[in-house]
Design a protein around this motif. Structure first.
Motif, mmCIF file in Angstrom:
data_model
loop_
_atom_site.group_PDB
_atom_site.id
_atom_site.type_symbol
_atom_site.label_atom_id
_atom_site.label_comp_id
_atom_site.label_asym_id
_atom_site.label_seq_id
_atom_site.Cartn_x
_atom_site.Cartn_y
_atom_site.Cartn_z
ATOM 1 N N LEU A 132 0.805 -1.210 0.000
ATOM 2 C CA LEU A 132 0.000 0.000 0.000
ATOM 3 C C LEU A 132 0.842 1.266 0.000
ATOM 4 O O LEU A 132 0.321 2.354 -0.191
ATOM 5 N N ARG A 133 2.150 1.145 0.217
ATOM 6 C CA ARG A 133 3.003 2.320 0.182
ATOM 7 C C ARG A 133 3.694 2.477 -1.171
ATOM 8 O O ARG A 133 4.351 3.466 -1.412
ATOM 9 N N ASN A 134 3.540 1.495 -2.025
ATOM 10 C CA ASN A 134 4.282 1.479 -3.284
ATOM 11 C C ASN A 134 3.571 2.252 -4.387
ATOM 12 O O ASN A 134 2.343 2.318 -4.451
ATOM 13 N N ASP A 135 4.373 2.813 -5.273
ATOM 14 C CA ASP A 135 3.892 3.325 -6.564
ATOM 15 C C ASP A 135 2.797 4.377 -6.422
ATOM 16 O O ASP A 135 1.845 4.403 -7.197
ATOM 17 N N ARG A 136 2.940 5.264 -5.465
ATOM 18 C CA ARG A 136 1.928 6.302 -5.297
ATOM 19 C C ARG A 136 2.172 7.472 -6.248
ATOM 20 O O ARG A 136 1.250 7.994 -6.834
ATOM 21 N N GLY A 137 3.419 7.874 -6.398
ATOM 22 C CA GLY A 137 3.740 8.849 -7.426
ATOM 23 C C GLY A 137 3.869 10.285 -6.960
ATOM 24 O O GLY A 137 3.209 10.708 -6.011
ATOM 25 N N PHE A 138 4.743 11.002 -7.642
ATOM 26 C CA PHE A 138 4.939 12.436 -7.481
ATOM 27 C C PHE A 138 4.837 13.111 -8.840
ATOM 28 O O PHE A 138 5.154 12.514 -9.875
ATOM 29 N N VAL A 139 4.447 14.385 -8.837
ATOM 30 C CA VAL A 139 4.566 15.256 -9.999
ATOM 31 C C VAL A 139 5.334 16.496 -9.557
ATOM 32 O O VAL A 139 4.990 17.114 -8.541
ATOM 33 N N TYR A 140 6.387 16.838 -10.298
ATOM 34 C CA TYR A 140 7.235 17.978 -9.970
ATOM 35 C C TYR A 140 7.050 19.087 -11.005
ATOM 36 O O TYR A 140 7.057 18.831 -12.204
ATOM 37 N N LEU A 141 6.908 20.310 -10.523
ATOM 38 C CA LEU A 141 6.791 21.481 -11.382
ATOM 39 C C LEU A 141 8.000 22.379 -11.156
ATOM 40 O O LEU A 141 8.193 22.909 -10.061
ATOM 41 N N PHE A 142 8.835 22.526 -12.193
ATOM 42 C CA PHE A 142 9.980 23.430 -12.149
ATOM 43 C C PHE A 142 9.609 24.721 -12.862
ATOM 44 O O PHE A 142 9.377 24.727 -14.077
ATOM 45 N N GLN A 156 27.077 23.630 -17.887
ATOM 46 C CA GLN A 156 26.133 22.627 -17.399
ATOM 47 C C GLN A 156 25.913 22.807 -15.906
ATOM 48 O O GLN A 156 26.860 23.028 -15.155
ATOM 49 N N VAL A 157 24.646 22.718 -15.486
ATOM 50 C CA VAL A 157 24.316 22.778 -14.074
ATOM 51 C C VAL A 157 23.488 21.551 -13.719
ATOM 52 O O VAL A 157 22.856 20.931 -14.578
ATOM 53 N N SER A 158 23.513 21.187 -12.448
ATOM 54 C CA SER A 158 22.785 20.009 -11.966
ATOM 55 C C SER A 158 21.748 20.426 -10.940
ATOM 56 O O SER A 158 22.051 21.203 -10.029
ATOM 57 N N TRP A 159 20.538 19.913 -11.094
ATOM 58 C CA TRP A 159 19.482 20.084 -10.121
ATOM 59 C C TRP A 159 19.083 18.712 -9.591
ATOM 60 O O TRP A 159 19.459 17.688 -10.154
ATOM 61 N N THR A 160 18.313 18.706 -8.520
ATOM 62 C CA THR A 160 17.651 17.489 -8.070
ATOM 63 C C THR A 160 16.151 17.759 -8.056
ATOM 64 O O THR A 160 15.710 18.893 -8.242
ATOM 65 N N ALA A 161 15.381 16.709 -7.812
ATOM 66 C CA ALA A 161 13.928 16.852 -7.842
ATOM 67 C C ALA A 161 13.441 17.890 -6.845
ATOM 68 O O ALA A 161 12.377 18.482 -7.029
ATOM 69 N N GLY A 162 14.192 18.146 -5.795
ATOM 70 C CA GLY A 162 13.759 19.114 -4.796
ATOM 71 C C GLY A 162 14.163 20.536 -5.091
ATOM 72 O O GLY A 162 13.698 21.468 -4.420
ATOM 73 N N ASP A 163 15.014 20.759 -6.087
ATOM 74 C CA ASP A 163 15.481 22.107 -6.390
ATOM 75 C C ASP A 163 14.431 22.889 -7.160
ATOM 76 O O ASP A 163 13.989 22.464 -8.227
ATOM 77 N N TYR A 164 14.049 24.044 -6.639
ATOM 78 C CA TYR A 164 13.173 24.990 -7.338
ATOM 79 C C TYR A 164 11.790 24.414 -7.660
ATOM 80 O O TYR A 164 11.018 25.045 -8.366
ATOM 81 N N ALA A 165 11.465 23.234 -7.221
ATOM 82 C CA ALA A 165 10.256 22.555 -7.701
ATOM 83 C C ALA A 165 9.143 22.555 -6.664
ATOM 84 O O ALA A 165 9.367 22.264 -5.487
ATOM 85 N N ALA A 166 7.933 22.866 -7.130
ATOM 86 C CA ALA A 166 6.735 22.523 -6.379
ATOM 87 C C ALA A 166 6.414 21.071 -6.692
ATOM 88 O O ALA A 166 6.774 20.560 -7.749
ATOM 89 N N TYR A 167 5.754 20.381 -5.786
ATOM 90 C CA TYR A 167 5.421 18.990 -6.088
ATOM 91 C C TYR A 167 4.015 18.666 -5.606
ATOM 92 O O TYR A 167 3.455 19.327 -4.733
ATOM 93 N N TYR A 168 3.472 17.624 -6.200
ATOM 94 C CA TYR A 168 2.123 17.174 -5.894
ATOM 95 C C TYR A 168 2.145 15.682 -5.617
ATOM 96 O O TYR A 168 2.887 14.924 -6.249
ATOM 97 N N ARG A 169 1.321 15.248 -4.680
ATOM 98 C CA ARG A 169 1.172 13.831 -4.391
ATOM 99 C C ARG A 169 -0.222 13.589 -3.832
ATOM 100 O O ARG A 169 -0.893 14.525 -3.388
ATOM 101 N N ILE A 170 -0.659 12.360 -3.852
ATOM 102 C CA ILE A 170 -1.942 11.987 -3.257
ATOM 103 C C ILE A 170 -1.753 11.845 -1.755
ATOM 104 O O ILE A 170 -0.850 11.142 -1.298
#
Length: 233
Positions: A132-142, A156-170
Protein backbone atom coordinates in the motif's frame (compact mmCIF):
# COMPACT_ATOMS: atom_id res chain seq x y z
CA UNK A 1 19.04 15.36 -39.40
CA UNK A 2 20.08 16.05 -35.82
CA UNK A 3 20.53 13.20 -33.36
CA UNK A 4 20.22 13.35 -29.58
CA UNK A 5 21.53 9.98 -28.46
CA UNK A 6 23.93 8.21 -26.19
CA UNK A 7 22.43 7.85 -22.74
CA UNK A 8 24.97 7.75 -19.93
CA UNK A 9 24.62 4.01 -19.29
CA UNK A 10 22.98 0.89 -20.70
CA UNK A 11 19.22 0.43 -20.34
CA UNK A 12 18.51 3.92 -18.98
CA UNK A 13 15.83 4.54 -21.66
CA UNK A 14 17.20 7.88 -22.86
CA UNK A 15 14.43 9.31 -25.01
CA UNK A 16 11.59 7.87 -22.90
CA UNK A 17 9.83 11.24 -23.03
CA UNK A 18 11.25 13.80 -25.48
CA UNK A 19 9.46 17.15 -25.34
CA UNK A 20 9.54 20.68 -26.60
CA UNK A 21 10.78 22.71 -23.69
CA UNK A 22 9.49 26.06 -24.79
CA UNK A 23 11.81 28.96 -24.02
CA UNK A 24 13.31 27.88 -20.69
CA UNK A 25 16.19 30.35 -20.45
CA UNK A 26 14.50 33.39 -21.97
CA UNK A 27 16.70 33.79 -25.05
CA UNK A 28 13.85 33.62 -27.56
CA UNK A 29 14.41 30.09 -28.87
CA UNK A 30 12.66 26.81 -28.14
CA UNK A 31 14.63 24.40 -25.95
CA UNK A 32 14.57 20.59 -25.80
CA UNK A 33 13.91 18.30 -22.79
CA UNK A 34 14.60 14.54 -22.81
CA UNK A 35 14.20 11.95 -20.04
CA UNK A 36 16.03 8.77 -19.03
CA UNK A 37 13.41 7.30 -16.71
CA UNK A 38 15.52 4.25 -15.75
CA UNK A 39 18.70 6.14 -14.90
CA UNK A 40 20.26 4.79 -11.69
CA UNK A 41 20.72 6.93 -8.62
CA UNK A 42 23.70 6.73 -6.28
CA UNK A 43 22.00 4.31 -3.89
CA UNK A 44 18.90 3.07 -5.77
CA UNK A 45 18.03 1.65 -9.18
CA UNK A 46 15.79 3.17 -11.87
CA UNK A 47 15.47 6.55 -10.19
CA UNK A 48 15.40 8.60 -13.41
CA UNK A 49 17.08 11.69 -14.86
CA UNK A 50 15.92 14.54 -17.13
CA UNK A 51 18.16 16.47 -19.54
CA UNK A 52 17.57 20.02 -20.78
CA UNK A 53 19.30 21.17 -23.99
CA UNK A 54 19.25 24.93 -24.40
CA UNK A 55 19.26 26.05 -28.03
CA UNK A 56 21.06 27.65 -29.79
CA UNK A 57 24.11 27.41 -27.46
CA UNK A 58 25.57 24.88 -29.89
CA UNK A 59 25.62 27.28 -32.86
CA UNK A 60 29.40 27.57 -32.57
CA UNK A 61 29.72 23.87 -33.39
CA UNK A 62 27.25 23.64 -36.21
CA UNK A 63 23.74 24.15 -34.84
CA UNK A 64 21.46 24.47 -36.71
CA UNK A 65 23.00 24.46 -40.21
CA UNK A 66 25.25 21.39 -40.04
CA UNK A 67 23.42 18.11 -40.75
CA UNK A 68 23.92 14.75 -39.04
CA UNK A 69 24.92 16.48 -35.84
CA UNK A 70 25.17 14.25 -32.79
CA UNK A 71 24.76 15.17 -29.13
CA UNK A 72 25.02 12.86 -26.16
CA UNK A 73 23.20 13.10 -22.85
CA UNK A 74 26.36 14.51 -21.31
CA UNK A 75 26.04 17.59 -23.57
CA UNK A 76 22.90 18.80 -21.78
CA UNK A 77 22.98 22.24 -20.18
CA UNK A 78 20.80 21.20 -17.24
CA UNK A 79 20.61 17.74 -15.66
CA UNK A 80 17.77 17.10 -13.20
CA UNK A 81 17.99 13.98 -11.01
CA UNK A 82 15.00 12.23 -9.49
CA UNK A 83 14.66 11.55 -5.75
CA UNK A 84 17.20 8.87 -4.86
CA UNK A 85 15.17 7.36 -2.02
CA UNK A 86 13.77 4.18 -3.54
CA UNK A 87 13.99 1.83 -6.51
CA UNK A 88 11.78 2.31 -9.59
CA UNK A 89 10.91 5.96 -9.02
CA UNK A 90 10.81 6.48 -12.83
CA UNK A 91 11.41 10.23 -12.65
CA UNK A 92 10.80 11.52 -16.17
CA UNK A 93 8.42 8.76 -17.24
CA UNK A 94 6.12 11.60 -18.31
CA UNK A 95 7.16 15.11 -19.35
CA UNK A 96 5.31 18.28 -20.24
CA UNK A 97 6.95 21.56 -21.19
CA UNK A 98 6.13 24.69 -23.14
CA UNK A 99 3.70 25.92 -20.50
CA UNK A 100 3.98 28.77 -18.01
CA UNK A 101 2.20 28.75 -14.66
CA UNK A 102 3.56 32.13 -13.58
CA UNK A 103 3.35 34.42 -16.59
CA UNK A 104 1.15 37.04 -14.96
CA UNK A 105 2.39 40.25 -13.38
CA UNK A 106 4.05 40.71 -10.02
CA UNK A 107 6.90 39.18 -8.06
CA UNK A 108 8.14 35.87 -9.42
CA UNK A 109 6.36 36.27 -12.76
CA UNK A 110 8.21 35.81 -16.04
CA UNK A 111 7.95 34.71 -19.66
CA UNK A 112 10.01 31.53 -19.27
CA UNK A 113 8.53 28.11 -19.89
CA UNK A 114 8.13 25.66 -16.99
CA UNK A 115 8.86 21.93 -16.84
CA UNK A 116 6.39 19.34 -15.48
CA UNK A 117 7.87 15.92 -14.62
CA UNK A 118 6.05 12.76 -13.51
CA UNK A 119 7.59 10.11 -11.24
CA UNK A 120 4.71 7.61 -11.13
CA UNK A 121 6.34 4.94 -8.97
CA UNK A 122 7.77 7.17 -6.26
CA UNK A 123 6.70 6.00 -2.80
CA UNK A 124 5.15 8.59 -0.52
CA UNK A 125 3.57 6.65 2.35
CA UNK A 126 4.53 4.31 5.17
CA UNK A 127 1.47 2.08 4.92
CA UNK A 128 1.47 -1.47 6.25
CA UNK A 129 1.05 -3.91 4.48
CA UNK A 130 3.95 -2.80 2.28
CA UNK A 131 2.13 -2.96 -1.06
CA UNK A 132 0.00 0.00 0.00
CA UNK A 133 3.00 2.32 0.18
CA UNK A 134 4.28 1.48 -3.28
CA UNK A 135 3.89 3.32 -6.56
CA UNK A 136 1.93 6.30 -5.30
CA UNK A 137 3.74 8.85 -7.43
CA UNK A 138 4.94 12.44 -7.48
CA UNK A 139 4.57 15.26 -10.00
CA UNK A 140 7.23 17.98 -9.97
CA UNK A 141 6.79 21.48 -11.38
CA UNK A 142 9.98 23.43 -12.15
CA UNK A 143 9.28 27.12 -12.67
CA UNK A 144 12.26 28.27 -14.71
CA UNK A 145 12.35 31.87 -13.53
CA UNK A 146 15.23 34.28 -13.90
CA UNK A 147 16.37 33.32 -10.38
CA UNK A 148 16.90 29.70 -11.46
CA UNK A 149 20.46 29.35 -12.74
CA UNK A 150 20.23 27.60 -16.10
CA UNK A 151 23.87 28.23 -16.89
CA UNK A 152 25.34 30.44 -19.60
CA UNK A 153 25.87 29.12 -23.11
CA UNK A 154 27.70 25.81 -23.03
CA UNK A 155 27.79 25.47 -19.24
CA UNK A 156 26.13 22.63 -17.40
CA UNK A 157 24.32 22.78 -14.07
CA UNK A 158 22.78 20.01 -11.97
CA UNK A 159 19.48 20.08 -10.12
CA UNK A 160 17.65 17.49 -8.07
CA UNK A 161 13.93 16.85 -7.84
CA UNK A 162 13.76 19.11 -4.80
CA UNK A 163 15.48 22.11 -6.39
CA UNK A 164 13.17 24.99 -7.34
CA UNK A 165 10.26 22.55 -7.70
CA UNK A 166 6.73 22.52 -6.38
CA UNK A 167 5.42 18.99 -6.09
CA UNK A 168 2.12 17.17 -5.89
CA UNK A 169 1.17 13.83 -4.39
CA UNK A 170 -1.94 11.99 -3.26
CA UNK A 171 -2.44 12.51 0.45
CA UNK A 172 -1.82 9.46 2.62
CA UNK A 173 -4.77 8.87 4.95
CA UNK A 174 -3.79 7.15 8.18
CA UNK A 175 -5.81 4.06 9.01
CA UNK A 176 -7.21 3.52 5.52
CA UNK A 177 -6.18 1.12 2.80
CA UNK A 178 -7.40 2.89 -0.31
CA UNK A 179 -5.47 3.94 -3.37
CA UNK A 180 -2.95 1.17 -3.80
CA UNK A 181 -0.52 2.02 -6.64
CA UNK A 182 -2.31 5.07 -8.12
CA UNK A 183 0.72 5.92 -10.32
CA UNK A 184 0.25 9.68 -10.00
CA UNK A 185 2.26 11.34 -12.77
CA UNK A 186 1.93 8.58 -15.33
CA UNK A 187 0.72 11.37 -17.63
CA UNK A 188 1.22 15.14 -17.23
CA UNK A 189 0.35 18.16 -19.35
CA UNK A 190 -0.05 21.94 -19.48
CA UNK A 191 -3.55 23.09 -20.43
CA UNK A 192 -3.38 26.77 -21.15
CA UNK A 193 -5.57 29.24 -19.27
CA UNK A 194 -8.56 27.08 -18.37
CA UNK A 195 -10.01 29.21 -15.58
CA UNK A 196 -9.76 32.53 -17.47
CA UNK A 197 -8.39 34.51 -14.54
CA UNK A 198 -6.68 37.88 -14.76
CA UNK A 199 -3.17 36.42 -14.63
CA UNK A 200 -3.73 34.16 -17.69
CA UNK A 201 -1.39 31.54 -16.20
CA UNK A 202 -1.40 28.05 -17.68
CA UNK A 203 -3.03 25.28 -15.67
CA UNK A 204 -1.60 21.77 -15.23
CA UNK A 205 -3.24 18.36 -15.35
CA UNK A 206 -1.91 14.93 -14.43
CA UNK A 207 -3.31 11.44 -14.39
CA UNK A 208 -3.35 8.69 -11.79
CA UNK A 209 -4.59 5.69 -13.83
CA UNK A 210 -4.22 3.24 -10.94
CA UNK A 211 -6.29 5.30 -8.50
CA UNK A 212 -9.14 3.45 -6.83
CA UNK A 213 -11.40 3.56 -3.80
CA UNK A 214 -10.82 0.02 -2.59
CA UNK A 215 -10.22 -1.10 0.97
CA UNK A 216 -8.06 -4.11 1.54
CA UNK A 217 -10.00 -4.92 4.69
CA UNK A 218 -12.77 -6.21 2.41
CA UNK A 219 -10.40 -8.78 0.99
CA UNK A 220 -10.99 -7.96 -2.69
CA UNK A 221 -9.85 -4.54 -3.92
CA UNK A 222 -11.67 -2.69 -6.68
CA UNK A 223 -8.59 -1.74 -8.67
CA UNK A 224 -7.70 0.93 -11.17
CA UNK A 225 -10.72 3.16 -11.41
CA UNK A 226 -8.35 5.97 -12.37
CA UNK A 227 -8.60 9.74 -12.01
CA UNK A 228 -7.21 12.99 -13.38
CA UNK A 229 -6.21 16.03 -11.31
CA UNK A 230 -6.45 19.64 -12.51
CA UNK A 231 -4.46 22.37 -10.73
CA UNK A 232 -5.29 25.99 -11.55
CA UNK A 233 -2.91 28.91 -11.14
Amino acid sequence: MYLFAGGEAAEVKFGQSPASGGDINGDGTTDIVIASSLFAGVTHSYVGRVYVFLTPPYSSVGWPTSENKHWSAADANIIIDGPDNDNFVLFGYALACNGNTNKGTGEGQDARADILIGAPRADTCSYNPPQLRNDRGFVYLFRCTGTVAAGPSGDQVSWTAGDYAAYYRIKCLAGTYDNESPYLGRSVMFLGDVDGDAESDDEVMFGAPGWDTSYYGSGIPADDWGCVYLVCY
